[in-house]
Design a protein around this motif. Structure first.
Motif, PDB file in Angstrom:
ATOM      1  N   ASN A 166      -3.692   8.579  -9.254  1.00  0.00           N
ATOM      2  CA  ASN A 166      -2.432   8.288  -8.561  1.00  0.00           C
ATOM      3  C   ASN A 166      -2.553   8.697  -7.091  1.00  0.00           C
ATOM      4  O   ASN A 166      -2.758   9.873  -6.783  1.00  0.00           O
ATOM      5  CB  ASN A 166      -1.275   9.026  -9.242  1.00  0.00           C
ATOM      6  CG  ASN A 166       0.056   8.700  -8.581  1.00  0.00           C
ATOM      7  OD1 ASN A 166       0.493   9.406  -7.682  1.00  0.00           O
ATOM      8  ND2 ASN A 166       0.685   7.614  -8.987  1.00  0.00           N
ATOM      9  N   GLY A 167      -2.429   7.700  -6.217  1.00  0.00           N
ATOM     10  CA  GLY A 167      -2.602   7.946  -4.792  1.00  0.00           C
ATOM     11  C   GLY A 167      -1.479   8.796  -4.208  1.00  0.00           C
ATOM     12  O   GLY A 167      -1.723   9.665  -3.359  1.00  0.00           O
TER      13      GLY A 167
ATOM     14  N   ALA B  73       3.932   4.765  -2.941  1.00  0.00           N
ATOM     15  CA  ALA B  73       4.712   5.255  -4.085  1.00  0.00           C
ATOM     16  C   ALA B  73       5.322   4.105  -4.893  1.00  0.00           C
ATOM     17  O   ALA B  73       5.508   2.991  -4.385  1.00  0.00           O
ATOM     18  CB  ALA B  73       5.820   6.177  -3.588  1.00  0.00           C
TER      19      ALA B  73
ATOM     20  N   ALA C  93      -4.198   3.013  -3.767  1.00  0.00           N
ATOM     21  CA  ALA C  93      -2.850   2.452  -3.645  1.00  0.00           C
ATOM     22  C   ALA C  93      -2.730   1.845  -2.252  1.00  0.00           C
ATOM     23  O   ALA C  93      -3.601   2.038  -1.407  1.00  0.00           O
ATOM     24  CB  ALA C  93      -1.808   3.542  -3.856  1.00  0.00           C
TER      25      ALA C  93
END
Ligand code: HSE
Length: 403
Positions: A154-155, A184, A297
């Motif tokens: 998860n970036g 996000a 991301a």
């Protein structure tokens, strides 16, 4: 000419349109035909946008148009995205997506429809943003029996942790920055609480071990419980705190997966995966470890993976790609609490109680540490054993150490 429709003109969808327009020539060469955007489905209008004329608000225009052979689903969620994907596949159109929630929850079913209709359902962008990981696992590493896969998936949370560790930033400031950069999720709770990483490790477990894992079975602990004190103690242990998704075989025909913050040694490659970058380690019995690193991301990195899938779908109209996994037998997915590891514990307790519970531990401190707590690293325990040993303590943090 491959005519496509993009469903969802948000960060990723607009990135897909941008990359297709910018790299039209090389994309046509790689796909062996031109790729043209015929429709873009969104609730909104986009006056002045380069693709303004392609905007439609009714999905049936896309479903009913036989010229559209590839549908790009960049809407997110499992409501309309699921319905539009189903209808597209049933109408004989290949679907390409970045939607990890949908792939984790309904991928197995959607792949079955794609198979039946002799079209493709491709989802390279669903894990690791722009990093090639789905194809390497299912093609380049297919000679291996894969036994574990883990990494920073998860970036947004990696960006927040990096800002806290390297620049002393507050959690809220770092989150706002990640949102402003388009990393996000629409609701960042999915990032912060580890649900996004859980969906991604679910897809990786499906593909690496070949059996279906229910995303709801994966325990996810996010980063909201990570404090700057934890960051400081971790530094004294020669570690950085990273949110990891991890899946591993636990027996002959069993496996588990979970998401949690871990202390990762600064001497490891993974600890240097900072900011919005993702890093994924895959272990195979022939290869050993391979690590995949890149932008996890963001608009263009994610579009890079989506557009590559569009090219693949265009090239494989009559030759299906085999991305699939089986149903899991009962008892296949085991409780991740039984995975053993060393632990970092920060607790309000006494030296005596720590001694009684653990015998010798490795105490950690730093100048300015709170005086009413102890922090230490334990030997190897599973989570249930650790919870029993710390039962009488007021535990403030408890994270696995990755060895
Ligand atoms: N919100 C996700 C992340 C986007 O931050 O990694 C990419 O899946």
């Amino acid at each position: 000419m491959a005519k496509i429709a993009i469903c969802g003109y948000g960060v990723v969808g607009s990135g897909v349109a941008e990359v297709i327009a910018e790299n039209a020539e090389s994309i046509a060469r790689n796909a062996a035909e031109e790729v043209e955007i015929k429709y873009i489905l969104d609730r909104r209008d986009f006056p002045g946008d380069a693709f303004e004329k392609h905007i439609v608000h009714d999905f049936s225009i896309i479903a009913d148009d036989p010229e559209v052979s590839i549908v790009v689903e960049t809407m997110g969620g499992v409501g309309a995205a699921y319905e539009f994907t189903r209808q597209s596949l049933l109408a004989g159109k290949s679907v390409v997506t970045s939607n990890k929630e949908l792939v984790a929850k309904k991928g197995h079913e959607l792949i079955a429809i794609a198979k039946e209709k002799n079209v493709n359902y491709l989802f390279e962008a669903s894990v690791g943003g722009g990093i090639p990981i789905i194809r390497p696992i299912t093609q380049c590493l297919s000679a291996n029996k894969l036994d574990s896969v883990y990494g920073i998936l998860n970036g947004t949370t990696n960006y927040i942790l990096t800002e806290m560790i390297e620049n002393g930033a507050s959690f809220d400031d770092a989150l706002h920055q990640a949102q402003a950069n388009g990393f996000a999720e629409a609701d960042p709770t999915a990032d912060i609480e580890g649900l996004d990483a859980a969906r991604k490790i679910c897809i990786l477990a499906d593909l690496c071990f070949g059996k279906h894992v229910e995303p709801a079975d994966i325990k996810a602990q996010g980063i909201s419980g990570v404090s700057s004190a934890d960051v400081e103690y971790a530094k004294r242990l020669g570690c950085k705190i990273k949110l990891l998704g991890r899946a591993l075989r636990t027996g002959h025909d069993t496996a588990t997966a979970y998401v949690a913050p871990h202390l990762v040694s600064t001497s490891s490659l993974l600890s240097n995966v900072d900011g919005v970058m993702n890093g994924i380690v895959v272990h195979g019995n022939a290869l050993g470890n391979a690590m995949f690193y890149g932008a996890g991301a963001g608009k263009r990195p994610t579009a890079s993976a989506v557009v590559a899938d569009i090219i693949d779908a265009a090239k494989h109209r009559n030759a299906r790609k085999y991305l699939d996994w089986d149903d899991a037998p009962a008892g296949y997915f085991t409780d991740s609490s039984y995975v053993p590891s060393r632990w970092y514990v920060r607790a309000q307790t006494s030296l005596q109680q720590i001694g009684w519970a653990f015998g010798k531990v490795n105490f950690i401190s730093y100048p300015g540490a709170a005086e009413d707590e102890y922090a230490f690293a334990t030997d190897v325990y599973d989570e249930n054993a650790l919870l029993k040993l710390t039962g009488g303590m007021n535990v403030r943090s408890m994270f696995r150490i990755l060895d």
